[in-house]
Scaffold this motif. Sequence first.
Motif, short mmCIF file in Angstrom:
data_model
loop_
_atom_site.label_atom_id
_atom_site.label_comp_id
_atom_site.label_asym_id
_atom_site.label_seq_id
_atom_site.Cartn_x
_atom_site.Cartn_y
_atom_site.Cartn_z
N ALA A 5 5.02 9.79 -6.31
CA ALA A 5 6.07 9.28 -5.43
C ALA A 5 5.52 8.22 -4.49
CB ALA A 5 6.71 10.42 -4.66
N ALA A 6 4.30 8.44 -3.97
CA ALA A 6 3.70 7.47 -3.07
C ALA A 6 3.42 6.15 -3.79
CB ALA A 6 2.41 8.04 -2.48
N ARG A 7 2.94 6.23 -5.02
CA ARG A 7 2.65 5.01 -5.78
C ARG A 7 3.94 4.30 -6.18
NH1 ARG A 7 -2.91 6.10 -9.16
NH2 ARG A 7 -3.87 7.46 -7.62
N VAL A 8 4.96 5.09 -6.51
CA VAL A 8 6.25 4.50 -6.83
C VAL A 8 6.82 3.78 -5.62
CG1 VAL A 8 8.67 5.12 -7.25
CG2 VAL A 8 6.87 6.01 -8.74
N ASP A 9 6.67 4.34 -4.43
CA ASP A 9 7.13 3.68 -3.22
C ASP A 9 6.46 2.32 -3.05
OD1 ASP A 9 8.90 5.63 -2.50
OD2 ASP A 9 7.57 6.62 -1.08
N GLY A 10 5.14 2.30 -3.23
CA GLY A 10 4.40 1.04 -3.10
C GLY A 10 4.82 0.02 -4.14
N LEU A 11 4.99 0.47 -5.38
CA LEU A 11 5.41 -0.43 -6.45
C LEU A 11 6.80 -0.99 -6.18
CD1 LEU A 11 4.90 -1.65 -9.26
CD2 LEU A 11 5.82 0.46 -10.25
N THR A 12 7.69 -0.13 -5.70
CA THR A 12 9.05 -0.58 -5.40
C THR A 12 9.05 -1.65 -4.33
OG1 THR A 12 9.91 1.62 -5.95
CG2 THR A 12 11.35 0.16 -4.69
N ARG A 13 8.27 -1.45 -3.28
CA ARG A 13 8.22 -2.46 -2.21
C ARG A 13 7.74 -3.80 -2.75
NH1 ARG A 13 6.32 2.06 0.76
NH2 ARG A 13 4.16 1.44 0.37
N GLU A 14 6.73 -3.78 -3.59
CA GLU A 14 6.21 -5.04 -4.11
C GLU A 14 7.19 -5.71 -5.07
OE1 GLU A 14 2.20 -5.17 -5.36
OE2 GLU A 14 1.57 -3.55 -4.06
N LEU A 15 7.83 -4.92 -5.92
CA LEU A 15 8.76 -5.51 -6.88
C LEU A 15 10.02 -6.04 -6.22
CD1 LEU A 15 8.54 -2.94 -9.83
CD2 LEU A 15 7.60 -5.25 -9.77
N VAL A 16 10.56 -5.28 -5.30
CA VAL A 16 11.81 -5.69 -4.65
C VAL A 16 11.58 -6.87 -3.74
CG1 VAL A 16 13.60 -4.95 -3.03
CG2 VAL A 16 12.85 -3.41 -4.85
N ASP A 17 10.41 -6.94 -3.11
CA ASP A 17 10.12 -8.04 -2.20
C ASP A 17 9.64 -9.29 -2.93
OD1 ASP A 17 10.79 -6.42 -0.14
OD2 ASP A 17 8.73 -5.89 0.40
N ALA A 18 9.23 -9.13 -4.22
CA ALA A 18 8.72 -10.28 -4.96
C ALA A 18 9.85 -11.28 -5.19
CB ALA A 18 8.14 -9.85 -6.30
N PRO A 19 9.58 -12.59 -5.07
CA PRO A 19 10.65 -13.59 -5.21
C PRO A 19 11.23 -13.69 -6.61
CG PRO A 19 8.51 -14.64 -4.97
CD PRO A 19 8.29 -13.18 -4.73
N VAL A 20 10.39 -13.90 -7.60
CA VAL A 20 10.85 -14.05 -8.98
C VAL A 20 9.81 -13.44 -9.90
CG1 VAL A 20 11.47 -15.68 -10.81
CG2 VAL A 20 12.05 -16.21 -8.44
N PRO A 21 10.17 -12.56 -10.81
CA PRO A 21 9.20 -12.00 -11.75
C PRO A 21 8.49 -13.08 -12.52
CG PRO A 21 11.28 -10.81 -11.87
CD PRO A 21 11.52 -12.01 -11.01
#
Length: 234
Positions: free
Chosen positions: A205-221
Motif C-alpha cells: 500500500a505504501a509503494r502504491v501510494d508513492g507510485l500513484t503520486r508520481e503517475l498522477v502528477d506526471a505531465p504526460v506518459p
Amino acid sequence: MDEQSRFGPATPPLRDTGPVLERIARRLAARHGRAFSRETIAAYVEECAELLGHRARNTLHLPILVERFADQRLGALAKASGLCPKPVPQVLFVCTENAGRSQLAAALLRHRAGDTVEVRTAGSDPGSEISPIVQQLLAERGLGTDDEFPKPVTSEVVAAADVVVTLGCGDACAVLPGRRYVDWDLPELSGLDIESARSVCTALAARVDGLTRELVDAPVPGTSSDHGHLGRSM
C-alpha cells in the motif's frame, strides 16, 4: 455488475469449442472491429482459450474468462499500436502465479488512483485462481479483486504499459524498449501467517501510494520527466 449483464447471454462450458469461440469472436468484433480484422480477433480468442484452458479447474466460467482475456489483450494491442487513445498511464503488475502480490497491488492501485491510472496484471506461470489470502486482505480494507483472474503475461500487455512492476517473477517478464520496469522485492504471500501477510499488504500500500503520486502528477506518459526515479527503462 454481474457476468451476464457485462458479457451478454451466458455461454456453455467449452465442450465444443468451435461455436462458443465463434460467438465470443463476434461479440469482440463489435468492440474491436475498427482496429482489427475478424481473422485477427478470432485468432486471439483461440489463443486465449488455449492459454487458459489447460489451467482451468472449473470450465463452467471459462468462456467468460476467455472473452475477458481476449478483450484485454486486444485493447492493449490497440493502445500499444497507437490505434486507439491512451488517455491515462497504464501500470502492469507481474508476479509468478498472478494470484497473490500482483493481484493485491493491482486492487490497491485501482482503489487509490481510481480512473486516473489503468491497471493490468499478469503472471509468468499463472495459477488457477486468486489466492484466498488476497481476498481476505482486501476484504479487511473493504476491497475486492472485481473481475480479475490469473492470466499469463503477453507481449502486447507489456507493450501497452508505461510502468511494469515485477514482484518476484525474475526475468520471465518480457523487457521491451521504452517501458519502465520497477521491481518490488516483497515476500510471497503463500505460506505466510496472517500478520506477516498484513505486513506485506501494508508495504504494498505504501509503494502504491508513492507510485500513484508520481503517475498522477506526471505531465504526460513517456516524457523525460515522467516517473523519473521509479526504476530502469529500456
